[in-house]
Design a protein around this motif. Structure first.
Motif, short mmCIF file in Angstrom:
data_model
loop_
_atom_site.label_atom_id
_atom_site.label_comp_id
_atom_site.label_asym_id
_atom_site.label_seq_id
_atom_site.Cartn_x
_atom_site.Cartn_y
_atom_site.Cartn_z
N MET A 167 -0.86 -4.57 -7.99
CA MET A 167 -1.88 -5.33 -7.30
C MET A 167 -1.48 -6.79 -7.09
O MET A 167 -2.23 -7.53 -6.50
N LYS A 168 -0.30 -7.17 -7.57
CA LYS A 168 0.15 -8.54 -7.35
C LYS A 168 0.47 -8.80 -5.89
O LYS A 168 0.55 -9.93 -5.47
N LYS A 169 0.63 -7.73 -5.13
CA LYS A 169 0.95 -7.87 -3.72
C LYS A 169 -0.28 -8.22 -2.89
O LYS A 169 -0.17 -8.72 -1.79
N SER A 181 -3.61 -10.37 -2.20
CA SER A 181 -4.25 -11.65 -2.50
C SER A 181 -5.76 -11.49 -2.32
O SER A 181 -6.26 -11.48 -1.19
N ALA A 189 -1.77 -14.95 1.31
CA ALA A 189 -1.02 -14.09 0.38
C ALA A 189 0.44 -14.51 0.27
O ALA A 189 1.04 -14.43 -0.80
N LYS A 213 2.99 -13.13 0.54
CA LYS A 213 3.83 -11.95 0.31
C LYS A 213 3.10 -10.76 0.91
O LYS A 213 1.87 -10.72 0.91
N GLU A 214 3.86 -9.80 1.35
CA GLU A 214 3.27 -8.58 1.91
C GLU A 214 2.21 -8.89 2.97
O GLU A 214 1.06 -8.47 2.85
N ASN A 231 -1.76 -7.20 3.29
CA ASN A 231 -2.97 -8.00 3.19
C ASN A 231 -3.75 -8.02 4.50
O ASN A 231 -4.98 -7.92 4.49
#
Length: 138
Positions: A1-3, A5, A81, A83-84, A88
């Motif tokens: 889930m770090k991907k 935001s 985010a 990232k990714e 998102n």
């Protein structure tokens, strides 16, 4: 889930809702003159509002402005985010689909289909625009 935001998703979803609301109010005010007049009864007013919000021009404006709002939401979600961006942004698109399913029952089929077809690509396009900016700053 770090991907994902959550901050970006929440802010983007709020942005889309605010932009959609503003667009609806602006369209209502600009198009309402032909539907609303002084001295109307409450029932006449209610019927006129329903006729306005279901008119082809109003619905087309809603599709166009709603799509632009979704692009902005996808952009914000991806930009925050960092990232990714596509992941998102796509969450904003899925949010739009879920919201559309909940609200779709009173609208014409063409409007619902067009909205469902456009929402995910619009959110992903916003993510793509953000990705370009993110990579440009890297």
């Amino acid at each position: 889930m770090k991907k994902v935001s959550f901050k970006g998703i929440i802010l983007a979803a709020l942005l889309v809702l605010v932009l959609d609301t503003i667009a609806g109010v602006v369209m209502f005010v600009s198009m309402g003159g032909s539907f609303l007049r002084s001295g109307m009864t409450e029932q006449q007013m209610s019927d006129a509002i329903a006729a306005l919000t279901l008119s082809t021009n109003f619905l087309l404006g809603s599709v166009i402005l709603g799509t632009l709002a979704t692009i902005a939401g996808g952009y914000v979600a991806a930009r925050i985010a960092k990232k990714e961006p596509y992941l998102n942004a796509s969450i904003i698109g899925v949010f739009g689909i879920v919201l559309g399913v909940l609200l779709a029952n009173n609208y014409p089929l063409w409007f619902n289909v067009l909205g469902f077809v456009l929402v995910l690509p619009a959110a992903l396009f916003g993510g793509h625009l953000a990705r370009s900016r993110i990579e440009g700053n890297a």
